[in-house]
Design an enzyme around this catalytic site. Sequence first.
Site, PDB file in Angstrom:
ATOM      1  N   ASP A 182       0.851  -1.187   0.000  1.00  0.00           N
ATOM      2  CA  ASP A 182       0.000   0.000   0.000  1.00  0.00           C
ATOM      3  C   ASP A 182       0.894   1.246   0.000  1.00  0.00           C
ATOM      4  O   ASP A 182       1.773   1.388   0.862  1.00  0.00           O
ATOM      5  CB  ASP A 182      -0.907  -0.034   1.241  1.00  0.00           C
ATOM      6  N   ASN A 190      -2.479  12.631  -3.775  1.00  0.00           N
ATOM      7  CA  ASN A 190      -3.514  13.078  -4.715  1.00  0.00           C
ATOM      8  C   ASN A 190      -3.984  14.500  -4.405  1.00  0.00           C
ATOM      9  O   ASN A 190      -4.182  15.308  -5.309  1.00  0.00           O
ATOM     10  CB  ASN A 190      -4.718  12.122  -4.670  1.00  0.00           C
ATOM     11  N   HIS A 195      -5.133  14.352  -9.284  1.00  0.00           N
ATOM     12  CA  HIS A 195      -5.382  12.934  -9.601  1.00  0.00           C
ATOM     13  C   HIS A 195      -4.620  12.447 -10.819  1.00  0.00           C
ATOM     14  O   HIS A 195      -4.268  11.279 -10.913  1.00  0.00           O
ATOM     15  CB  HIS A 195      -6.885  12.677  -9.760  1.00  0.00           C
ATOM     16  N   ASP A 199      -2.331   9.208 -10.879  1.00  0.00           N
ATOM     17  CA  ASP A 199      -2.382   8.058 -11.800  1.00  0.00           C
ATOM     18  C   ASP A 199      -0.991   7.696 -12.300  1.00  0.00           C
ATOM     19  O   ASP A 199      -0.629   6.521 -12.395  1.00  0.00           O
ATOM     20  CB  ASP A 199      -3.286   8.380 -12.993  1.00  0.00           C
ATOM     21  N   GLU A 226      -4.888   2.218  -4.040  1.00  0.00           N
ATOM     22  CA  GLU A 226      -3.418   2.301  -4.106  1.00  0.00           C
ATOM     23  C   GLU A 226      -2.798   1.051  -3.500  1.00  0.00           C
ATOM     24  O   GLU A 226      -1.685   1.067  -3.017  1.00  0.00           O
ATOM     25  CB  GLU A 226      -2.916   3.564  -3.391  1.00  0.00           C
TER      26      GLU A 226
END
Length: 315
Positions: A182, A190, A195, A199, A226
């Site tokens: 994680d 973010n 965002h 990505d 994530e």
Amino acid sequence: MFIDEYVSAVLPIRGKILLVDDQVVNIKILHQLLNDDYDIHMARDGVQAIDMCKKIQPDIILLDIEMPTLSGFDVCERLKADPLTQDVVIIFVTGHFDEEKEVKGFQLGAVDFIHKPINPVITKARIKNQFTLKCQSDLLRKIALLDGLTGVANRRKFEESYPQSWLYCVRAKQPISIIMLDIDYFKRYNDHYGHSQGDTCLRSVAQAISSRVNRPYDLVARFGGEEFICVLPDTDYDGALFVTQQIVDSIIALKIPHQGSDVMAFVTISAGLASVNPSQDMDLQTLVETADKQLYRAKENGRNRVEAINMDSIL
Ligand SMILES: [Mg+2]
């Protein structure tokens, strides 16, 4: 593997065809007709056909119905019952038109019939159509199991393949390891960078994980937002621990700036590892849950670290 590589990997340049007929002359005719466009393999009876099918995994089988010992119908039935060969496209080749037999052939899972004597144009066209369909459905299936954003496997692929890996390790008496990963403070990432950059970060992390977990039977899948999961069959605790630490180190080495992180100025990842020598009476979900608990501990203990457990030592 990433999407572009995937597409080129699943679209074969030349299809593989297995010709099955007890009469050499029939095999010769089909061989001459198809040899320029496909890789041709041949079998003279049903037993040999099933063997070869497992070995070479042809795209299409042209299967004679009338053969001694195992008929084409018997062969078809056995191929469709075996997970290893069930997806092969079967076209029956028969000497005479018989409606009842054709019905039976379709019910057994064949996709088409070709009648002898062979008409070259019709035969070529039918095979080409079936080959195109096969390529398209292979491709769709593979894409359906990919995570579109990161290019690694998706959760569905994990759900499909983990039980198979588990079963393999139970049977082969081999250990299996699960790594849960994680990204640390990803919500803050973010919030801070937006965002779109989030990505990009996910893709880089997925690629770094994939480059460390890349044996043919290993799996890297995006588990959630994530979160990633790795399945390592045939891998004991020590081996898996080494790989897990490599993953954590490789994420730091990416040097992706992360202003919002309390760990350091770069993106980091936390990892939970669980390994076990699985047995028949164990629940395969326990290994995933145990790895997840270790991930939780890694977060509690400061992130950017590995927490690991060898379940054999506690069972
Ligand atoms: Mg025959």
